[in-house]
Design a protein around this motif. Sequence first.
Motif, PDB file in Angstrom:
ATOM      1  N   VAL A 114      21.268 -45.809  45.424  1.00 16.03           N
ATOM      2  CA  VAL A 114      20.208 -46.342  46.276  1.00 16.03           C
ATOM      3  C   VAL A 114      18.866 -45.842  45.755  1.00 16.03           C
ATOM      4  CG1 VAL A 114      19.239 -46.415  48.583  1.00 16.03           C
ATOM      5  CG2 VAL A 114      21.727 -46.438  48.276  1.00 16.03           C
ATOM      6  N   GLN A 115      17.967 -46.781  45.548  1.00 15.35           N
ATOM      7  CA  GLN A 115      16.690 -46.395  44.970  1.00 15.35           C
ATOM      8  C   GLN A 115      15.565 -47.231  45.567  1.00 15.35           C
ATOM      9  OE1 GLN A 115      16.459 -46.885  40.718  1.00 15.35           O
ATOM     10  NE2 GLN A 115      14.837 -45.374  40.508  1.00 15.35           N
ATOM     11  N   LEU A 116      14.461 -46.557  45.849  1.00 16.34           N
ATOM     12  CA  LEU A 116      13.227 -47.221  46.238  1.00 16.34           C
ATOM     13  C   LEU A 116      12.210 -46.930  45.146  1.00 16.34           C
ATOM     14  CD1 LEU A 116      13.015 -46.288  50.038  1.00 16.34           C
ATOM     15  CD2 LEU A 116      13.879 -48.400  49.029  1.00 16.34           C
ATOM     16  N   GLN A 117      11.650 -47.971  44.591  1.00 14.15           N
ATOM     17  CA  GLN A 117      10.721 -47.820  43.476  1.00 14.15           C
ATOM     18  C   GLN A 117       9.352 -48.317  43.907  1.00 14.15           C
ATOM     19  OE1 GLN A 117      11.622 -46.614  40.334  1.00 14.15           O
ATOM     20  NE2 GLN A 117       9.483 -46.666  39.738  1.00 14.15           N
ATOM     21  N   ALA A 118       8.413 -47.389  44.048  1.00 18.02           N
ATOM     22  CA  ALA A 118       7.050 -47.759  44.440  1.00 18.02           C
ATOM     23  C   ALA A 118       6.190 -47.965  43.201  1.00 18.02           C
ATOM     24  CB  ALA A 118       6.448 -46.663  45.305  1.00 18.02           C
ATOM     25  N   SER A 119       5.283 -48.912  43.292  1.00 17.47           N
ATOM     26  CA  SER A 119       4.378 -49.196  42.181  1.00 17.47           C
ATOM     27  C   SER A 119       3.096 -49.822  42.725  1.00 17.47           C
ATOM     28  CB  SER A 119       5.040 -50.143  41.178  1.00 17.47           C
ATOM     29  OG  SER A 119       5.338 -51.383  41.800  1.00 17.47           O
ATOM     30  N   GLY A 120       2.116 -49.948  41.847  1.00 12.53           N
ATOM     31  CA  GLY A 120       0.886 -50.627  42.216  1.00 12.53           C
ATOM     32  C   GLY A 120      -0.315 -49.738  42.429  1.00 12.53           C
ATOM     33  N   GLY A 121      -0.125 -48.434  42.333  1.00 13.36           N
ATOM     34  CA  GLY A 121      -1.248 -47.531  42.497  1.00 13.36           C
ATOM     35  C   GLY A 121      -2.210 -47.624  41.327  1.00 13.36           C
ATOM     36  N   GLY A 122      -3.359 -47.003  41.491  1.00 11.08           N
ATOM     37  CA  GLY A 122      -4.346 -47.019  40.428  1.00 11.08           C
ATOM     38  C   GLY A 122      -5.690 -46.522  40.921  1.00 11.08           C
ATOM     39  N   LEU A 123      -6.687 -46.783  40.120  1.00 11.10           N
ATOM     40  CA  LEU A 123      -8.061 -46.372  40.423  1.00 11.10           C
ATOM     41  C   LEU A 123      -8.860 -47.596  40.870  1.00 11.10           C
ATOM     42  CD1 LEU A 123     -10.454 -44.369  40.315  1.00 11.10           C
ATOM     43  CD2 LEU A 123     -10.699 -44.969  37.890  1.00 11.10           C
ATOM     44  N   VAL A 124      -9.549 -47.471  41.977  1.00  9.36           N
ATOM     45  CA  VAL A 124     -10.337 -48.580  42.502  1.00  9.36           C
ATOM     46  C   VAL A 124     -11.604 -48.022  43.125  1.00  9.36           C
ATOM     47  CG1 VAL A 124      -9.155 -48.544  44.737  1.00  9.36           C
ATOM     48  CG2 VAL A 124     -10.218 -50.666  43.928  1.00  9.36           C
ATOM     49  N   GLN A 125     -12.653 -48.791  43.102  1.00 16.49           N
ATOM     50  CA  GLN A 125     -13.901 -48.367  43.739  1.00 16.49           C
ATOM     51  C   GLN A 125     -13.820 -48.568  45.247  1.00 16.49           C
ATOM     52  OE1 GLN A 125     -17.063 -50.539  41.770  1.00 16.49           O
ATOM     53  NE2 GLN A 125     -17.443 -48.811  40.385  1.00 16.49           N
ATOM     54  N   ALA A 126     -14.599 -47.812  45.951  1.00 16.02           N
ATOM     55  CA  ALA A 126     -14.670 -47.959  47.401  1.00 16.02           C
ATOM     56  C   ALA A 126     -15.022 -49.398  47.753  1.00 16.02           C
ATOM     57  CB  ALA A 126     -15.701 -47.000  47.983  1.00 16.02           C
ATOM     58  N   GLY A 127     -14.326 -49.914  48.742  1.00 19.13           N
ATOM     59  CA  GLY A 127     -14.509 -51.303  49.139  1.00 19.13           C
ATOM     60  C   GLY A 127     -13.553 -52.256  48.462  1.00 19.13           C
ATOM     61  N   GLY A 128     -12.852 -51.770  47.455  1.00 19.32           N
ATOM     62  CA  GLY A 128     -11.928 -52.608  46.713  1.00 19.32           C
ATOM     63  C   GLY A 128     -10.565 -52.706  47.365  1.00 19.32           C
ATOM     64  N   SER A 129      -9.642 -53.345  46.654  1.00 16.44           N
ATOM     65  CA  SER A 129      -8.313 -53.606  47.185  1.00 16.44           C
ATOM     66  C   SER A 129      -7.234 -53.244  46.169  1.00 16.44           C
ATOM     67  CB  SER A 129      -8.155 -55.088  47.548  1.00 16.44           C
ATOM     68  OG  SER A 129      -9.072 -55.485  48.541  1.00 16.44           O
ATOM     69  N   LEU A 130      -6.084 -52.909  46.693  1.00 18.45           N
ATOM     70  CA  LEU A 130      -4.887 -52.695  45.889  1.00 18.45           C
ATOM     71  C   LEU A 130      -3.696 -53.182  46.689  1.00 18.45           C
ATOM     72  CD1 LEU A 130      -5.168 -49.075  44.374  1.00 18.45           C
ATOM     73  CD2 LEU A 130      -5.165 -51.224  43.098  1.00 18.45           C
ATOM     74  N   ARG A 131      -2.646 -53.592  45.998  1.00 21.57           N
ATOM     75  CA  ARG A 131      -1.393 -53.928  46.666  1.00 21.57           C
ATOM     76  C   ARG A 131      -0.273 -53.073  46.091  1.00 21.57           C
ATOM     77  NH1 ARG A 131       2.212 -59.454  47.151  1.00 21.57           N
ATOM     78  NH2 ARG A 131       2.729 -58.932  44.994  1.00 21.57           N
ATOM     79  N   LEU A 132       0.330 -52.304  46.946  1.00 28.08           N
ATOM     80  CA  LEU A 132       1.471 -51.491  46.552  1.00 28.08           C
ATOM     81  C   LEU A 132       2.753 -52.270  46.817  1.00 28.08           C
ATOM     82  CD1 LEU A 132       0.471 -48.016  48.038  1.00 28.08           C
ATOM     83  CD2 LEU A 132      -0.197 -49.055  45.855  1.00 28.08           C
ATOM     84  N   SER A 133       3.740 -52.034  45.966  1.00 28.57           N
ATOM     85  CA  SER A 133       5.051 -52.645  46.126  1.00 28.57           C
ATOM     86  C   SER A 133       6.112 -51.559  46.180  1.00 28.57           C
ATOM     87  CB  SER A 133       5.360 -53.591  44.964  1.00 28.57           C
ATOM     88  OG  SER A 133       4.416 -54.634  44.883  1.00 28.57           O
ATOM     89  N   CYS A 134       7.165 -51.843  46.908  1.00 27.88           N
ATOM     90  CA  CYS A 134       8.307 -50.937  46.983  1.00 27.88           C
ATOM     91  C   CYS A 134       9.560 -51.785  46.853  1.00 27.88           C
ATOM     92  CB  CYS A 134       8.300 -50.175  48.297  1.00 27.88           C
ATOM     93  SG  CYS A 134       9.741 -49.117  48.553  1.00 27.88           S
ATOM     94  N   ALA A 135      10.201 -51.703  45.711  1.00 28.08           N
ATOM     95  CA  ALA A 135      11.399 -52.487  45.440  1.00 28.08           C
ATOM     96  C   ALA A 135      12.636 -51.639  45.692  1.00 28.08           C
ATOM     97  CB  ALA A 135      11.378 -52.982  44.002  1.00 28.08           C
ATOM     98  N   ALA A 136      13.543 -52.175  46.476  1.00 28.97           N
ATOM     99  CA  ALA A 136      14.768 -51.464  46.810  1.00 28.97           C
ATOM    100  C   ALA A 136      15.917 -51.988  45.968  1.00 28.97           C
ATOM    101  CB  ALA A 136      15.082 -51.631  48.286  1.00 28.97           C
ATOM    102  N   SER A 137      16.781 -51.092  45.558  1.00 34.97           N
ATOM    103  CA  SER A 137      17.961 -51.483  44.801  1.00 34.97           C
ATOM    104  C   SER A 137      19.129 -50.619  45.240  1.00 34.97           C
ATOM    105  CB  SER A 137      17.716 -51.335  43.304  1.00 34.97           C
ATOM    106  OG  SER A 137      17.415 -49.990  42.978  1.00 34.97           O
ATOM    107  N   GLY A 138      20.307 -51.107  45.019  1.00 29.18           N
ATOM    108  CA  GLY A 138      21.498 -50.350  45.380  1.00 29.18           C
ATOM    109  C   GLY A 138      22.079 -50.737  46.717  1.00 29.18           C
ATOM    110  N   ARG A 139      21.252 -51.265  47.588  1.00 26.67           N
ATOM    111  CA  ARG A 139      21.721 -51.773  48.866  1.00 26.67           C
ATOM    112  C   ARG A 139      20.623 -52.623  49.471  1.00 26.67           C
ATOM    113  NH1 ARG A 139      23.301 -47.959  53.207  1.00 26.67           N
ATOM    114  NH2 ARG A 139      23.241 -49.908  54.375  1.00 26.67           N
ATOM    115  N   THR A 140      20.953 -53.378  50.480  1.00 24.36           N
ATOM    116  CA  THR A 140      19.942 -54.149  51.179  1.00 24.36           C
ATOM    117  C   THR A 140      19.405 -53.338  52.350  1.00 24.36           C
ATOM    118  OG1 THR A 140      19.468 -56.196  52.367  1.00 24.36           O
ATOM    119  CG2 THR A 140      21.668 -55.262  52.647  1.00 24.36           C
ATOM    120  N   PHE A 141      18.110 -53.428  52.567  1.00 23.44           N
ATOM    121  CA  PHE A 141      17.474 -52.692  53.644  1.00 23.44           C
ATOM    122  C   PHE A 141      16.998 -53.617  54.748  1.00 23.44           C
ATOM    123  CE2 PHE A 141      17.489 -48.417  52.167  1.00 23.44           C
ATOM    124  CZ  PHE A 141      17.550 -48.511  50.783  1.00 23.44           C
ATOM    125  N   SER A 142      17.629 -54.776  54.864  1.00 28.63           N
ATOM    126  CA  SER A 142      17.177 -55.751  55.850  1.00 28.63           C
ATOM    127  C   SER A 142      17.299 -55.231  57.278  1.00 28.63           C
ATOM    128  CB  SER A 142      17.949 -57.062  55.701  1.00 28.63           C
ATOM    129  OG  SER A 142      19.332 -56.836  55.872  1.00 28.63           O
TER     130      SER A 142
END
Length: 122
Positions: free
Chosen positions: A1-29
Amino acid sequence: VQLQASGGGLVQAGGSLRLSCAASGRTFSNYAMGWFRQSPGKEREFVAAINGGSQYYADSVKGRFTISRDKAKNTVYLQMNSLKPEDTADYYCAAGRGSSLYSPAPDWYDYWGQGTHVTVSS
């Protein structure tokens, strides 16, 4: 079972980012999925959670962050808008299941992903 987070980075104030968390090994529904963050010297704090059709947010991010999930992809997202320097932290995704729909307490969650770092510059 694994949760893999991604999408972080450097952004200026007022900006936007989208983080993702992909699950594998089982369903988390049937699990609540949450996002937490932690800055150096601080405790891990609740950011947002989603369970079924309900979303929950910390007051500090309400109106700026949006949590969503794609069950077909077994992935949870955190859209972060109007970012502030105080949002700088390591962000973690988590999955949990219990008698309540969600919890802001980290120890309620059973599975954790590794952190993805977000830096918001002023």
